[in-house]
Write an enzyme that holds these catalytic residues in place. Structure first.
Site, PDB file in Angstrom:
ATOM      1  N   ARG A 116      46.500  33.908  51.417  1.00 47.88           N
ATOM      2  CA  ARG A 116      46.395  35.146  51.605  1.00 47.88           C
ATOM      3  C   ARG A 116      46.962  35.601  52.904  1.00 47.88           C
ATOM      4  NH1 ARG A 116      40.902  38.864  51.402  1.00 47.88           N
ATOM      5  NH2 ARG A 116      41.524  38.733  49.286  1.00 47.88           N
ATOM      6  N   HIS A 143      47.883  42.040  44.641  1.00 48.33           N
ATOM      7  CA  HIS A 143      46.594  41.113  44.435  1.00 48.33           C
ATOM      8  C   HIS A 143      46.500  40.747  43.219  1.00 48.33           C
ATOM      9  CE1 HIS A 143      42.985  39.527  45.908  1.00 48.33           C
ATOM     10  NE2 HIS A 143      42.086  40.462  46.054  1.00 48.33           N
ATOM     11  N   GLN A 146      42.748  39.251  41.619  1.00 51.12           N
ATOM     12  CA  GLN A 146      41.758  40.527  41.526  1.00 51.12           C
ATOM     13  C   GLN A 146      41.995  41.131  40.210  1.00 51.12           C
ATOM     14  OE1 GLN A 146      39.152  41.513  43.800  1.00 51.12           O
ATOM     15  NE2 GLN A 146      38.862  42.454  41.855  1.00 51.12           N
ATOM     16  N   ASP A 237      39.951  51.753  46.100  1.00 51.62           N
ATOM     17  CA  ASP A 237      39.922  50.875  47.193  1.00 51.62           C
ATOM     18  C   ASP A 237      39.762  51.584  48.439  1.00 51.62           C
ATOM     19  OD1 ASP A 237      40.468  48.296  48.448  1.00 51.62           O
ATOM     20  OD2 ASP A 237      42.615  48.397  47.852  1.00 51.62           O
ATOM     21  N   CYS A 276      37.484  46.611  44.167  1.00 53.29           N
ATOM     22  CA  CYS A 276      37.590  45.105  44.341  1.00 53.29           C
ATOM     23  C   CYS A 276      36.814  44.483  45.331  1.00 53.29           C
ATOM     24  CB  CYS A 276      39.188  45.053  44.737  1.00 53.29           C
ATOM     25  SG  CYS A 276      39.565  46.063  46.143  1.00 53.29           S
ATOM     26  N   ARG A 304      36.078  37.057  39.111  1.00 57.26           N
ATOM     27  CA  ARG A 304      36.929  36.382  40.040  1.00 57.26           C
ATOM     28  C   ARG A 304      36.908  35.000  40.058  1.00 57.26           C
ATOM     29  NH1 ARG A 304      39.144  38.676  44.729  1.00 57.26           N
ATOM     30  NH2 ARG A 304      40.558  37.026  44.504  1.00 57.26           N
TER      31      ARG A 304
HETATM   32  N1  NVA Z   1      43.410  46.726  49.784  1.00 55.65           N
HETATM   33  C1  NVA Z   1      42.509  45.963  50.433  1.00 55.65           C
HETATM   34  C2  NVA Z   1      42.182  45.072  49.178  1.00 55.65           C
HETATM   35  C3  NVA Z   1      40.918  44.039  49.822  1.00 55.65           C
HETATM   36  C4  NVA Z   1      40.535  42.938  48.737  1.00 55.65           C
HETATM   37  C5  NVA Z   1      42.959  45.425  51.533  1.00 55.65           C
HETATM   38  O1  NVA Z   1      44.294  44.834  51.281  1.00 55.65           O
HETATM   39  O2  NVA Z   1      42.483  45.069  52.597  1.00 55.65           O
HETATM   40  N1   CP Z   2      38.451  41.727  46.514  1.00 54.33           N
HETATM   41  C1   CP Z   2      38.535  40.472  47.390  1.00 54.33           C
HETATM   42  O1   CP Z   2      39.701  40.017  47.242  1.00 54.33           O
HETATM   43  O2   CP Z   2      37.718  40.471  48.290  1.00 54.33           O
HETATM   44  P1   CP Z   2      37.812  39.414  49.565  1.00 54.33           P
HETATM   45  O3   CP Z   2      38.569  40.274  50.498  1.00 54.33           O
HETATM   46  O4   CP Z   2      36.268  39.287  50.108  1.00 54.33           O
HETATM   47  O5   CP Z   2      38.635  38.070  49.268  1.00 54.33           O
END
Ligand code: NVA
Ligand code: CP
Length: 318
Positions: A116, A143, A146, A237, A276, A304
Site C-alpha cells: 500500500r 484499489h 477493494q 468514498d 470501501c 475483502r
Molecule cells: N480513497 C481512499 C480509500 C481508502 C480505502 C483513500 O485513498 O484514502
Molecule cells: N477499504 C480499505 O482499504 O480499508 P483500509 O484503509 O482500512 O485498509
C-alpha cells in the site's frame, strides 16, 4: 460467458495484481469464482490450507484496517504466514530503493508482496526488479482488491451483473478508477459522478470503455440526478483520501454529492449502498445511510477477506 456458468482454469499463477487494467473479464471471473468457493469452504469449516509454507510480505506506507486484516488473516487461513512491514520501520522509509528492497525479499524466500503506497510507479518497479507476485493494496491511482470485494458483494445481492448499474459519487481517484474498470469488465453499467475538474483521467475512462464487457455502459458526468437514476448500487468514498490536504473549495464541490436518504430514494427500488470504508459520517455519507437497511458495508468489508484469499491463492500457488 457469465460468472454463474464460469469454469475456473486456475491460470493466474505468478501474475501481478497491479491494476484491473491488466485483468481480462475472464481473469476477474476466475478471481470471483475462487473467492465464492473459498468463502463457501470457510463457512463449511472445510480445510483450505493451499498456501502452506508460503510467506506474504505486506508493506504499508499508509494506514490500514481492512487491507491489513484481510491479507494477514487470509494468508493464515490459507496455511501461510504474513510479515507486516511498516515503511516507518524499514529502510524503504529512509530512502532505500524499491528495486533493492524487492531483490532482498526474494533472497529471503518471500512468495508474495502486498504493498500500500502512493505512487503506482513504485509497484511497477517492484514488479520489474523482482520475480515475486506484487499485489496492489491501494495506491493513489487504484484499489483493485477493494473492487473485487465490491463486485462479490454486488453479485451476492443480485445474482448477476447484467442489467445492473453502479454509481460512484466523488473524486476520480483510486476508488473511482478501479470501480470503473471492474464494473465495465464484468458487464455492469457504471457511472462516475464527479464535480467538474475532479473526474477520472481520460486514459482510464477510455481503458474502461474499451474493455467494457457485454455492452456495459461507462459514463462520467457531473449531473447528480442523471447519475443516481436507475442505480442498483450507490457508492461513495471520503472527500479527502490519505495523503491529500483538506481543501474547502473541493469540499464545497463534493458536498452536493453526499449520499443521504434523499439520494438513496432516487436510486432503483432495492438499491444497496456500498463504501470501501473508513467513512466520514456527515461528509460524503450520512449516518442514516450507513446504518440503513440498504447498507451493505459490513458484508462488503467481510468480502475483502474472501476476495484477498482468492488473489493470494491464485497468484502465489505452486
Ligand atoms: N480513497 C481512499 C480509500 C481508502 C480505502 C483513500 O485513498 O484514502
Ligand atoms: N477499504 C480499505 O482499504 O480499508 P483500509 O484503509 O482500512 O485498509
Amino acid at each position: 460467458m457469465d460468472l454463474a456458468s464460469y469454469k475456473p482454469t486456475g491460470k493466474l499463477k505468478n501474475k501481478h495484481m497491479l491494476t484491473l487494467m491488466d485483468y481480462s473479464t475472464e481473469e476477474i471471473f476466475e478471481l470471483l469464482s475462487c473467492a465464492i468457493e473459498l468463502k463457501r469452504k470457510q463457512y463449511a469449516h472445510e480445510k483450505h490450507e493451499y498456501l502452506a509454507g508460503k510467506t506474504l510480505a505486506m508493506i504499508f506506507e499508509k494506514s490500514s484496517t481492512r487491507t491489513r486484516l484481510s491479507f494477514e488473516q487470509g494468508i493464515k487461513q490459507l496455511g501461510g504466514s504474513p510479515i507486516f512491514l511498516s515503511s516507518r520501520d524499514i529502510q524503504l522509509g529512509r530512502g532505500e530503493p524499491i528495486r533493492d528492497t524487492v531483490r532482498v525479499m526474494e533472497r529471503m524466500n518471500i512468495d508474495g508482496i502486498m504493498i500500500r503506497t502512493f505512487k503506482q510507479s513504485d509497484l511497477d518497479e517492484l514488479a520489474k526488479y523482482g520475480h515475486i507476485p506484487v499485489i496492489n493494496g491501494l495506491t493513489d491511482d487504484f484499489h483493485p482488491c477493494q473492487v473485487l470485494a465490491d463486485l462479490l458483494t454486488v453479485y451476492e445481492e443480485f445474482g448477476t451483473f447484467k442489467g445492473k448499474k453502479l454509481v460512484f459519487f466523488g473524486e476520480g481517484f483510486n476508488m473511482a478508477n478501479s470501480l470503473m474498470l471492474g464494473c465495465a469488465k464484468v458487464g455492469m453499467d457504471v457511472t462516475i459522478c464527479s464535480p467538474e475538474g475532479l473526474g477520472p483521467r481520460p486514459e482510464i475512462i477510455r481503458a474502461a470503455q474499451d474493455a467494457a464487457f457485454d455492452g456495459a455502459k461507462v459514463v462520467v458526468t457531473d449531473n447528480i440526478g442523471e447519475a443516481v437514476s436507475g442505480a442498483d448500487a450507490v457508492y461513495t468514498d471520503v472527500f479527502f483520501s490519505m495523503g491529500q490536504t483538506k481543501d474547502p473549495v473541493k469540499e464545497a464541490a463534493l458536498m452536493p454529492m453526499q449520499v443521504n436518504a434523499a439520494m438513496m430514494a432516487k436510486a432503483n427500488p432495492g438499491a444497496i449502498f456500498l463504501h470501501c470504508l473508513p467513512a466520514h459520517r456527515g461528509e460524503e455519507v450520512t449516518d442514516e445511510v450507513l446504518e440503513g437497511a440498504y447498507s451493505r458495508i459490513f458484508p462488503e468489508a467481510e468480502n475483502r477477506l474472501h476476495a484477498q484469499k482468492a488473489v493470494m491463492y491464485l497468484l502465489m500457488k505452486d
